[in-house]
Design a protein around this motif. Structure first.
Motif, short mmCIF file in Angstrom:
data_model
loop_
_atom_site.label_atom_id
_atom_site.label_comp_id
_atom_site.label_asym_id
_atom_site.label_seq_id
_atom_site.Cartn_x
_atom_site.Cartn_y
_atom_site.Cartn_z
N ALA A 154 -16.65 -15.68 29.53
CA ALA A 154 -17.50 -16.81 29.92
C ALA A 154 -18.79 -16.30 30.55
CB ALA A 154 -16.74 -17.73 30.88
N GLY A 155 -18.69 -15.25 31.36
CA GLY A 155 -19.87 -14.67 31.98
C GLY A 155 -20.83 -14.07 30.96
N GLY A 188 -21.14 -15.02 27.88
CA GLY A 188 -21.78 -16.16 27.21
C GLY A 188 -22.90 -16.75 28.04
N ARG A 189 -22.66 -16.88 29.35
CA ARG A 189 -23.71 -17.42 30.24
C ARG A 189 -24.91 -16.48 30.30
NH1 ARG A 189 -19.24 -18.84 33.18
NH2 ARG A 189 -19.46 -17.05 34.57
N GLN A 190 -24.65 -15.18 30.39
CA GLN A 190 -25.74 -14.21 30.46
C GLN A 190 -26.57 -14.22 29.18
OE1 GLN A 190 -23.72 -10.58 31.46
NE2 GLN A 190 -23.94 -10.92 33.65
N ALA A 214 -26.89 -16.74 27.13
CA ALA A 214 -27.62 -18.00 27.10
C ALA A 214 -28.81 -17.97 28.04
CB ALA A 214 -26.68 -19.15 27.45
N ALA A 215 -28.65 -17.30 29.19
CA ALA A 215 -29.73 -17.23 30.18
C ALA A 215 -30.92 -16.43 29.67
CB ALA A 215 -29.21 -16.63 31.48
N ARG A 238 -20.24 -12.72 21.90
CA ARG A 238 -19.55 -13.83 22.58
C ARG A 238 -18.16 -14.04 22.01
NH1 ARG A 238 -24.76 -16.09 22.38
NH2 ARG A 238 -24.26 -17.17 20.45
N ARG A 272 -14.45 -13.36 23.85
CA ARG A 272 -13.47 -14.44 23.95
C ARG A 272 -12.18 -14.06 23.22
NH1 ARG A 272 -11.07 -18.33 21.54
NH2 ARG A 272 -11.95 -17.93 19.50
#
Length: 123
Positions: free
Chosen positions: A35-36, A38-40, A42-43, A69, A73
């Protein structure tokens, strides 16, 4: 005629259950990590410009970012599935053991021999 050597299958169901328990927190940590990631990603936003070179870069970057990603997962899912599989395997061996004990007890009763309780017992 030669005697057939005794062959035994010994399964450590407690060990299987312990291994499954060890994998659960590992799977959770991997899920959080994925999840981290994916967030990174996206950021970072869109790393490509709006020119022809940006379009080429985007064409190479986006599929690779999606693979990162999905791979992160997928590792968590695989570890979760492995733990679940070990739990199910232990339960199936336990059920087989209990079935063997019941069958042996029933046969002993029918044969009038008394005999042992059957099965190898929990190891």
């Amino acid at each position: 005629m030669s005697a057939v050597p005794e062959q035994r299958l010994i399964v450590d169901t407690d060990g299987l259950e312990h291994a499954a328990a060890v994998l659960r927190p590992v799977a959770e940590r991997l899920r959080v990590l994925a999840a981290g990631v994916g967030r990174q990603l996206a950021a970072l936003g869109d790393p490509a410009g709006d020119d022809v070179f940006g379009a080429r870069f985007k064409g190479k970057h986006d599929p690779q970012a999606a693979l990162v990603r999905e791979g992160a997962r997928g590792v968590g899912v695989a570890v979760t599935d492995a733990g679940d599989g070990l739990t199910k395997m232990a339960a199936l061996f336990e059920a087989a053991e209990h079935g063997a004990q019941r069958t042996t007890a029933r046969l002993n009763t029918q044969l009038g021999q008394g005999g042992n309780s059957g099965g190898g017992g929990r190891r």
